[in-house]
Design an enzyme around this catalytic site. Structure first.
Site, short mmCIF file in Angstrom:
data_model
loop_
_atom_site.label_atom_id
_atom_site.label_comp_id
_atom_site.label_asym_id
_atom_site.label_seq_id
_atom_site.Cartn_x
_atom_site.Cartn_y
_atom_site.Cartn_z
N SER A 1 0.79 -1.23 0.00
CA SER A 1 0.00 0.00 0.00
C SER A 1 0.82 1.28 0.00
O SER A 1 0.33 2.33 -0.40
CB SER A 1 -0.93 0.00 1.20
OG SER A 1 -0.18 -0.03 2.38
N HIS A 59 -5.64 -4.68 -1.73
CA HIS A 59 -5.60 -3.46 -2.55
C HIS A 59 -5.85 -3.72 -4.03
O HIS A 59 -5.96 -2.78 -4.81
CB HIS A 59 -4.25 -2.74 -2.39
CG HIS A 59 -4.24 -1.78 -1.25
ND1 HIS A 59 -4.94 -0.58 -1.28
CD2 HIS A 59 -3.67 -1.85 -0.03
CE1 HIS A 59 -4.76 0.05 -0.14
NE2 HIS A 59 -4.01 -0.69 0.64
N LYS A 107 -12.68 -2.25 0.23
CA LYS A 107 -11.96 -1.35 -0.67
C LYS A 107 -12.71 -1.31 -2.02
O LYS A 107 -13.82 -0.79 -2.06
CB LYS A 107 -10.50 -1.77 -0.80
CG LYS A 107 -9.74 -1.51 0.51
CD LYS A 107 -8.24 -1.76 0.42
CE LYS A 107 -7.55 -1.26 1.67
NZ LYS A 107 -6.90 -2.33 2.46
#
Ligand SMILES: *Cc1c(COP(=O)(O)O)cnc(C)c1O
Length: 409
Positions: free
Chosen positions: A197, A225, A256
């Site tokens: 990240s 992610h 996310k």
């Protein structure tokens, strides 16, 4: 310490965190989360959320959630083995497993708790062995939840050995696995984030797959992610790097790209998933995902699977922003992920720049030591499929203006 002394000590500690400028302030939003939000009465471009596909306030997701609220209620009021399980939960487990290229899946209330669950759930069992040791090879930049999962596991399964390896250093990892050849560990696990990240860089998955096979290890990838983000079909880092379907265990989040509410999962081979359904403590002792969020997550998968254009738009926006910010003269970490780190150097500069950008209509956060190496303080932009070109241009114009004002470009 008596309680009052404790509270005084905590107050002093908080003051010192503020003096060190590492205090985490929370900015009040006056709107839904989205590609643009309202802060202080003004419309600003959001460049700091993981809302990669813009689903956090998408009409289709909201509609699916609303319908589920009516049909399945607000919550389950216990854990599934006690109070029953709804078909939508089973459906989401099947869908997410297939989406990430695995045989079966199990939901958790977050990716954090899925990662906490995984190692101890699996390794704190003798499985018929008498004397044994297990080893976990973990990338040193792995997410806090993997690190905590390994710590917890070592607290419970004391025979587990932790073998951290330098970030993405497959040579070093190969050497460690070679060193360990005659240690005859019972189970070996290689654990990595799919995408990291802080830099938006991808784990060297093809090489990790190869090493795992060669050494009889299980490869576990937390792709939080990049699920819904990377690869032509948005399946993740493994699709992007050509090893889709070759990862033993995938973990990830629904918080996310896949809607942005909450929830996490572990996906892998059936026996592993069914074993965790018995042994994962966060699964057996903590409530499952609320029906609204389950339905919203299923709808997110429906949207990506039936119309990959949303993923194309994200990739197009990312490429555009990466090109344009470099053209303005900023230094970024090259890559292809919608995480775009803009390197500034000193923490104070990153803080000033982030504050001034907010004044110019851009919401972006800075990262500095100790989260990233000294002298590499940065702003981290995160691009979304929901950003219009007009909004990205507005953000870029603000970068240009503030960058010149602060002598960065
Ligand atoms: C965001 C993130 C998590 C945490 O996800 P939650 O579902 O919010 O708990 C875990 N692992 C990685 C790699 C992440 O980026």
């Amino acid at each position: 310490m008596r309680p009052q002394e404790l509270y005084d000590a905590l107050d002093r500690e908080l003051e010192s965190i503020k003096e060190q400028k590492t205090f985490k302030y929370e900015v009040p939003l006056e709107s839904q989360q989205g590609s643009e939000v309202i802060v202080g009465g003004r419309d600003v471009v959001m460049l700091a959320s993981n809302n990669y596909l813009g689903l956090s306030n998408h009409p289709r997701i909201k509609e699916a959630a609303r319908k589920a609220l009516d049909e399945w209620g607000y919550g389950l009021a216990s854990v599934r083995f006690l109070c029953g399980t709804e078909p939508i939960h089973i459906d989401l487990e099947r869908r997410i497993a297939e989406f990430v290229g695995c045989e079966a899946g199990i939901l958790h209330s977050s990716a954090f708790s899925a990662n906490e669950a995984f190692f101890a759930g699996l390794l704190a069992n003798d499985l018929g062995s008498t004397a044994y040791q297990d080893a976990i090879y973990s990338d040193q930049l792995n997410h806090a939840s993997i690190i905590d999962g390994i710590r917890l596991c070592r607290g419970i399964a004391k025979q587990t050995v932790s073998r951290p390896y330098p970030h993405s250093d497959t040579r070093r990892l190969a050497a460690m696995l070679e060193e360990d050849r005659d240690k005859s560990y019972r189970i070996k696990i290689i654990a990595t984030d799919g995408t990291f990240s802080m830099e938006g860089d991808l784990a060297p998955l093809p090489e990790l797959v190869r090493l795992a096979r060669e050494h009889g290890a299980l490869l576990m990838v937390d792709d939080s992610h990049s699920t819904g983000v990377l690869g032509k079909r948005g399946r993740g880092t493994h699709e992007e790097l050509g090893v889709f379907g070759q990862i033993d265990v995938m973990t990830g989040t629904f918080g996310k790209a896949l809607g942005g509410a909450c929830g996490g999962f572990i996906a892998g081979r059936k026996p592993l998933v069914e074993f965790l359904r018995q042994k994962s403590r966060p699964y057996t002792f903590s409530n499952t995902m609320p029906p609204m969020v389950v339905a919203g997550s299923i709808e997110a998968i429906n949207m990506i699977e039936t119309d990959p254009a949303i993923v194309d738009t994200l990739h197009g926006n990312t490429e555009y922003f990466r090109e344009q910010i470099v053209r303005l003269g900023f230094k970024i970490i090259k890559g292809l992920h919608p995480i775009v780190p803009v390197i500034l150097g000193e923490a104070a500069l990153a803080q000033d720049m982030s504050r001034e950008l907010l004044g110019e209509g851009v919401y972006i956060k800075g990262l500095w030591y100790p989260v990233v190496p000294k002298g590499e303080a940065r702003l981290r932009a995160q691009i979304s499929a929901a950003h219009t070109r007009e909004a990205l241009d507005r953000a870029l114009a603000a970068f240009d203006k503030v960058g010149k004002r602060l002598d960065v470009i």
